[in-house]
Design a protein around this motif. Structure first.
Motif, PDB file in Angstrom:
ATOM      1  N   GLY A 169       0.698  -1.531  -0.405  1.00  0.00           N
ATOM      2  CA  GLY A 169      -0.202   0.170  -0.111  1.00  0.00           C
ATOM      3  C   GLY A 169       0.466   1.699   0.035  1.00  0.00           C
ATOM      4  N   ASP A 170       2.738   1.109  -0.741  1.00  0.00           N
ATOM      5  CA  ASP A 170       2.742   2.383  -0.801  1.00  0.00           C
ATOM      6  C   ASP A 170       2.348   2.742  -1.934  1.00  0.00           C
ATOM      7  N   THR A 171       2.183   4.841  -0.913  1.00  0.00           N
ATOM      8  CA  THR A 171       1.595   5.349  -2.241  1.00  0.00           C
ATOM      9  C   THR A 171       2.958   6.342  -2.446  1.00  0.00           C
ATOM     10  N   ARG A 172       4.059   6.405  -1.910  1.00  0.00           N
ATOM     11  CA  ARG A 172       4.940   7.301  -2.168  1.00  0.00           C
ATOM     12  C   ARG A 172       5.527   6.750  -3.751  1.00  0.00           C
ATOM     13  N   THR A 173       6.356   7.965  -4.399  1.00  0.00           N
ATOM     14  CA  THR A 173       6.420   8.101  -5.958  1.00  0.00           C
ATOM     15  C   THR A 173       8.109   7.774  -5.734  1.00  0.00           C
ATOM     16  N   TRP A 174       8.085   7.365  -6.945  1.00  0.00           N
ATOM     17  CA  TRP A 174       9.611   6.881  -7.005  1.00  0.00           C
ATOM     18  C   TRP A 174      11.038   8.117  -6.654  1.00  0.00           C
ATOM     19  N   GLU A 175      10.023   9.692  -6.800  1.00  0.00           N
ATOM     20  CA  GLU A 175      10.711  10.285  -7.053  1.00  0.00           C
ATOM     21  C   GLU A 175      11.112  10.307  -4.454  1.00  0.00           C
ATOM     22  N   GLU A 176       9.921   9.880  -4.255  1.00  0.00           N
ATOM     23  CA  GLU A 176       9.909  10.399  -2.465  1.00  0.00           C
ATOM     24  C   GLU A 176      10.593   9.033  -2.630  1.00  0.00           C
ATOM     25  N   ARG A 177      10.644   8.113  -2.292  1.00  0.00           N
ATOM     26  CA  ARG A 177      11.652   6.712  -2.256  1.00  0.00           C
ATOM     27  C   ARG A 177      13.002   6.969  -2.779  1.00  0.00           C
ATOM     28  N   ARG A 178      13.255   7.465  -3.975  1.00  0.00           N
ATOM     29  CA  ARG A 178      14.147   7.672  -3.938  1.00  0.00           C
ATOM     30  C   ARG A 178      14.915   9.001  -2.449  1.00  0.00           C
ATOM     31  N   VAL A 179      14.457   9.423  -2.424  1.00  0.00           N
ATOM     32  CA  VAL A 179      14.801  10.878  -1.544  1.00  0.00           C
ATOM     33  C   VAL A 179      15.045  10.040  -0.296  1.00  0.00           C
ATOM     34  N   ASP A 180      13.985   9.224   0.417  1.00  0.00           N
ATOM     35  CA  ASP A 180      14.054   8.329   1.110  1.00  0.00           C
ATOM     36  C   ASP A 180      15.447   7.487   1.550  1.00  0.00           C
ATOM     37  N   ARG A 181      15.762   7.062   0.450  1.00  0.00           N
ATOM     38  CA  ARG A 181      16.644   5.452   0.019  1.00  0.00           C
ATOM     39  C   ARG A 181      17.830   7.017   0.294  1.00  0.00           C
ATOM     40  N   MET A 182      18.223   8.573   0.160  1.00  0.00           N
ATOM     41  CA  MET A 182      19.032   8.880   0.651  1.00  0.00           C
ATOM     42  C   MET A 182      19.535   9.423   2.117  1.00  0.00           C
ATOM     43  N   TYR A 183      17.924   9.405   2.597  1.00  0.00           N
ATOM     44  CA  TYR A 183      17.904   9.857   4.337  1.00  0.00           C
ATOM     45  C   TYR A 183      18.109   8.567   4.581  1.00  0.00           C
ATOM     46  N   LEU A 184      17.551   7.571   4.511  1.00  0.00           N
ATOM     47  CA  LEU A 184      17.999   5.968   4.902  1.00  0.00           C
ATOM     48  C   LEU A 184      19.301   6.245   4.738  1.00  0.00           C
ATOM     49  N   CYS A 185      20.246   6.586   3.588  1.00  0.00           N
ATOM     50  CA  CYS A 185      21.639   6.769   3.570  1.00  0.00           C
ATOM     51  C   CYS A 185      22.612   7.472   4.880  1.00  0.00           C
ATOM     52  N   ALA A 186      22.273   8.392   4.643  1.00  0.00           N
ATOM     53  CA  ALA A 186      23.182   9.071   5.604  1.00  0.00           C
ATOM     54  C   ALA A 186      22.402   9.263   7.332  1.00  0.00           C
ATOM     55  N   ASP A 187      21.584   8.627   7.610  1.00  0.00           N
ATOM     56  CA  ASP A 187      21.020   8.478   8.835  1.00  0.00           C
ATOM     57  C   ASP A 187      22.135   7.155   8.843  1.00  0.00           C
ATOM     58  N   ALA A 188      22.618   6.142   8.086  1.00  0.00           N
ATOM     59  CA  ALA A 188      23.221   4.846   8.713  1.00  0.00           C
ATOM     60  C   ALA A 188      24.484   5.748   8.295  1.00  0.00           C
ATOM     61  N   ILE A 189      24.834   6.654   7.630  1.00  0.00           N
ATOM     62  CA  ILE A 189      26.483   6.797   7.436  1.00  0.00           C
ATOM     63  C   ILE A 189      26.393   7.115   8.477  1.00  0.00           C
TER      64      ILE A 189
END
Length: 179
Positions: free
Chosen positions: A115-135
């Protein structure tokens, strides 16, 4: 010979024997401590090398997420491989809280909840946030600092998932292509 001479000789020999035994015992204990210290140093070196390898994988994921255009099958497979590498490498890190936090972020990178309603752009930005948090967490570990707090967007990403304990050491996910 007088009895005092014999008593002195016996006490002298006993003292020499006890002193020698204590000297040997001290040498053995020192060697054990040095061996333990050496093992701990090797363990820390392996953990630091693993953290640096994970950082490289995360920077590559972040770099790929910055590229324009929707995800292709090739990029998805590469992402899954990097996430798998991160999961394996994080097993060498002795800090359980760091291990869980980075593995959780890695698990959220390629997946979308039902049921994820995020666009691919939002998922891409979220991926950058997740990487930044882990880094940020891995960098703090290498510097010997406490782990930084989660940013609000990471907390929002976490709420998308129905499983609150995802990413712990009990979870291991192997990704297969959907072909």
């Amino acid at each position: 010979m007088d009895a005092s001479v014999w008593v002195g000789a016996v006490f002298g020999l006993a003292g020499t024997g006890i002193g020698g035994a204590l000297s040997i015992w001290a040498s053995v204990m020192t060697q054990r401590r040095q061996a333990d210290h050496e093992r701990e140093g090797q363990r820390q070196a392996r953990a630091s090398a693993a953290v640096e390898a994970v950082l490289t994988e995360l920077f590559e994921i972040q770099r790929d997420a910055r590229r324009a255009g929707p995800d292709s099958e090739t990029r998805r497979v590469a992402l899954h491989e990097r996430v798998l590498n991160i999961q394996v490498l994080m097993q060498r890190v002795p800090d359980a809280a760091l291990r869980d936090r980075v593995r959780e972020a890695a698990l959220f990178l390629p997946l979308s909840p039902a049921g994820d309603t995020r666009t691919w752009e939002e998922r891409r930005v979220d991926r950058m946030y997740l990487c930044a948090d882990a880094i940020a967490c891995l960098g703090a570990y290498l510097r010997g600092e406490p782990m930084p707090a989660r940013v609000s967007r990471i907390a929002e990403i976490r709420t998308l998932w129905p499983h609150p304990d995802i990413g712990s050491d009990r979870d291991s996910f192997i990704y297969d292509s959907e072909e």
